[in-house]
Design a protein around this motif. Structure first.
Motif, mmCIF file in Angstrom:
data_model
loop_
_atom_site.group_PDB
_atom_site.id
_atom_site.type_symbol
_atom_site.label_atom_id
_atom_site.label_comp_id
_atom_site.label_asym_id
_atom_site.label_seq_id
_atom_site.Cartn_x
_atom_site.Cartn_y
_atom_site.Cartn_z
ATOM 1 N N LYS A 143 8.833 13.646 -7.378
ATOM 2 C CA LYS A 143 8.973 13.998 -5.971
ATOM 3 C C LYS A 143 7.649 14.415 -5.327
ATOM 4 C CE LYS A 143 11.595 17.164 -2.985
ATOM 5 N NZ LYS A 143 12.629 18.242 -2.973
ATOM 6 N N TYR A 144 6.802 15.127 -6.090
ATOM 7 C CA TYR A 144 5.578 15.685 -5.515
ATOM 8 C C TYR A 144 4.317 14.971 -6.006
ATOM 9 C CZ TYR A 144 8.622 19.461 -3.969
ATOM 10 O OH TYR A 144 9.628 20.175 -3.365
ATOM 11 N N ALA A 145 4.468 13.739 -6.443
ATOM 12 C CA ALA A 145 3.332 12.997 -7.003
ATOM 13 C C ALA A 145 2.195 12.811 -6.002
ATOM 14 C CB ALA A 145 3.798 11.637 -7.517
ATOM 15 N N SER A 146 2.508 12.722 -4.727
ATOM 16 C CA SER A 146 1.487 12.455 -3.712
ATOM 17 C C SER A 146 0.749 13.718 -3.264
ATOM 18 C CB SER A 146 2.124 11.788 -2.488
ATOM 19 O OG SER A 146 3.053 12.672 -1.866
ATOM 20 N N ALA A 183 0.824 -1.212 0.000
ATOM 21 C CA ALA A 183 0.000 0.000 0.000
ATOM 22 C C ALA A 183 0.855 1.257 0.000
ATOM 23 C CB ALA A 183 -0.929 -0.010 1.208
ATOM 24 N N ASN A 184 2.063 1.182 0.609
ATOM 25 C CA ASN A 184 2.917 2.350 0.701
ATOM 26 C C ASN A 184 3.897 2.474 -0.455
ATOM 27 O OD1 ASN A 184 1.779 3.225 3.079
ATOM 28 N ND2 ASN A 184 3.202 2.076 4.372
ATOM 29 N N THR A 185 3.823 1.548 -1.412
ATOM 30 C CA THR A 185 4.731 1.587 -2.550
ATOM 31 C C THR A 185 4.565 2.887 -3.324
ATOM 32 O OG1 THR A 185 4.683 -0.807 -2.777
ATOM 33 C CG2 THR A 185 5.410 0.451 -4.693
ATOM 34 N N ASN A 186 5.691 3.526 -3.637
ATOM 35 C CA ASN A 186 5.653 4.758 -4.405
ATOM 36 C C ASN A 186 5.463 4.416 -5.880
ATOM 37 O OD1 ASN A 186 5.938 7.243 -5.530
ATOM 38 N ND2 ASN A 186 7.955 7.688 -4.665
ATOM 39 N N LEU A 187 4.318 4.797 -6.433
ATOM 40 C CA LEU A 187 4.028 4.479 -7.828
ATOM 41 C C LEU A 187 4.825 5.342 -8.790
ATOM 42 C CD1 LEU A 187 0.133 4.123 -7.601
ATOM 43 C CD2 LEU A 187 1.845 2.296 -7.605
ATOM 44 N N TYR A 188 5.329 6.471 -8.280
ATOM 45 C CA TYR A 188 6.049 7.393 -9.150
ATOM 46 C C TYR A 188 7.373 7.782 -8.495
ATOM 47 C CZ TYR A 188 1.300 7.728 -10.942
ATOM 48 O OH TYR A 188 0.060 7.434 -11.437
ATOM 49 N N GLY A 211 -12.691 22.943 -4.291
ATOM 50 C CA GLY A 211 -12.648 21.492 -4.153
ATOM 51 C C GLY A 211 -11.370 20.917 -4.718
ATOM 52 N N ASP A 212 -11.251 19.592 -4.654
ATOM 53 C CA ASP A 212 -10.029 18.927 -5.077
ATOM 54 C C ASP A 212 -9.877 18.813 -6.584
ATOM 55 O OD1 ASP A 212 -9.219 18.564 -2.460
ATOM 56 O OD2 ASP A 212 -10.243 16.634 -2.277
ATOM 57 N N GLY A 213 -10.996 18.755 -7.308
ATOM 58 C CA GLY A 213 -10.897 18.557 -8.744
ATOM 59 C C GLY A 213 -10.299 17.193 -9.067
ATOM 60 N N GLN A 214 -9.516 17.146 -10.127
ATOM 61 C CA GLN A 214 -8.891 15.905 -10.571
ATOM 62 C C GLN A 214 -7.376 16.060 -10.579
ATOM 63 O OE1 GLN A 214 -10.780 13.149 -11.361
ATOM 64 N NE2 GLN A 214 -12.593 14.351 -10.811
ATOM 65 N N LYS A 215 -6.668 14.949 -10.302
ATOM 66 C CA LYS A 215 -5.208 14.947 -10.375
ATOM 67 C C LYS A 215 -4.736 13.739 -11.165
ATOM 68 C CE LYS A 215 -2.211 13.499 -7.271
ATOM 69 N NZ LYS A 215 -1.403 13.328 -6.051
ATOM 70 N N LYS A 216 -3.732 13.963 -11.990
ATOM 71 C CA LYS A 216 -3.183 12.879 -12.810
ATOM 72 C C LYS A 216 -1.680 13.074 -12.928
ATOM 73 C CE LYS A 216 -3.751 10.769 -17.403
ATOM 74 N NZ LYS A 216 -4.460 10.891 -18.720
ATOM 75 N N VAL A 217 -0.922 12.014 -12.753
ATOM 76 C CA VAL A 217 0.533 12.088 -12.874
ATOM 77 C C VAL A 217 0.963 11.400 -14.161
ATOM 78 C CG1 VAL A 217 2.760 11.490 -11.846
ATOM 79 C CG2 VAL A 217 0.820 12.102 -10.373
ATOM 80 N N VAL A 218 1.586 12.154 -15.032
ATOM 81 C CA VAL A 218 2.199 11.613 -16.249
ATOM 82 C C VAL A 218 3.617 12.167 -16.282
ATOM 83 C CG1 VAL A 218 2.074 11.420 -18.762
ATOM 84 C CG2 VAL A 218 -0.037 11.611 -17.429
ATOM 85 N N GLU A 219 4.531 11.394 -15.712
ATOM 86 C CA GLU A 219 5.904 11.886 -15.557
ATOM 87 C C GLU A 219 6.460 12.393 -16.883
ATOM 88 O OE1 GLU A 219 7.917 9.426 -12.060
ATOM 89 O OE2 GLU A 219 7.052 8.107 -13.580
ATOM 90 N N SER A 247 5.843 20.632 -12.842
ATOM 91 C CA SER A 247 6.986 19.719 -12.920
ATOM 92 C C SER A 247 7.012 18.796 -11.711
ATOM 93 C CB SER A 247 8.297 20.512 -12.993
ATOM 94 O OG SER A 247 8.417 21.355 -11.866
ATOM 95 N N CYS A 248 7.410 17.566 -11.940
ATOM 96 C CA CYS A 248 7.465 16.581 -10.859
ATOM 97 C C CYS A 248 8.538 16.906 -9.823
ATOM 98 C CB CYS A 248 7.759 15.191 -11.455
ATOM 99 S SG CYS A 248 6.288 14.281 -11.973
#
Length: 256
Positions: free
Chosen positions: A22-25, A13-18, A140-148, A174-175
């Motif tokens: 650095k700021y993906a979370s 569960a704590n695995t970093n997907l990205y 509100g939070d809206g949507q977030k997507k990470v595409v390095e 930028s990431c």
């Protein structure tokens, strides 16, 4: 055995997907807090730029000088070959437009900006445009997507605001440094899109800004205006004025 499986599940569960981002979370609110802490603190700012414009199959090169009072007003002077053509004073509530070449003026609510310059730009977005500082136009939070190597924050597509117009917004950061790279704003009413991309990060008079800003206006997937803005000089002041007035012999512009 159960404890062992539990540990493995927790590790997964704590695995970093990205791992390269650095700021993906970061949530939207965490990103806003980080960005606020690194923004340029000023009362008044003076910006000198050179702008190359393509509009209706014609090309123009103009000088654009700005005076910005933080969270209050934006004053713009547009010149060509040293001759001032247009002065604009925008606040959150109003806009004054003085055309010195044609001896015309307009003075009305800020919501009329689209009628004057053919594109709708929210005031807070206008103020931050040249500084590459993000403006979240939605709650509100809206949507977030990470595409390095980028993190994308956007409003929910079907959200509507109570303002004079509703906007859909996407911002790309930028990431590695969570600095704004590009942003788009779509005006639901006119179906026009604004795309802005920041390039050539530089030290300009001691401030970490982008020397080159590319601006694109799009309607029905076709660009109707292109502009390349080159920042030349930036300086901060405690106090400035916004020199604009309407001469008695100028006629009021008719805008529809």
């Amino acid at each position: 055995m159960g404890l062992l499986f539990g540990c493995k599940s927790k590790q997964k569960a704590n695995t970093n997907l990205y791992p390269n981002c650095k700021y993906a979370s970061y949530t939207k609110s965490e990103a806003e807090a980080k960005l606020d802490s690194s923004s340029i603190d000023f009362n008044w700012m003076k910006i000198k730029t050179k702008v190359d414009i393509e509009h209706e199959d014609k090309k123009y090169a103009v000088q654009l000088q700005l005076r910005i009072k933080n969270d209050s007003l934006v004053f713009a002077k547009i010149s060509k070959s040293g001759i001032t053509g247009v002065r604009i004073l925008a606040t959150k509530d109003s806009i004054m437009y003085v055309d010195k070449l044609n001896k015309q003026y307009y003075n009305g609510p800020y919501s009329d900006i689209e009628k004057l310059i053919n594109i709708n730009i929210p005031f807070t977005f206008l103020q931050n445009l040249f500084l590459a500082e993000p403006t979240f136009l939605y709650e509100g939070d809206g949507q977030k997507k990470v595409v390095e190597p980028l993190i994308q924050y956007s409003s929910n597509v079907f959200n509507k605001t109570e303002n004079y117009s509703a906007f859909h917004q996407i911002q790309y950061f930028s990431c590695d440094s969570i600095k704004l790279q590009k942003v788009s704003v779509t005006d639901w009413k006119t179906k026009k899109e604004i795309w802005i991309e920041y390039k050539k990060p530089s030290d300009i008079n001691g401030y970490p800004l982008n020397k080159k800003i590319e601006f694109k206006g799009i309607l029905e997937n076709k660009p109707f205006i292109l502009a390349t803005i080159e920042l030349k000089r930036v300086k901060i002041f405690d106090d400035l004025t916004a020199p604009i007035e309407i001469p008695d012999d100028y006629t009021k512009m008719e805008v529809k």
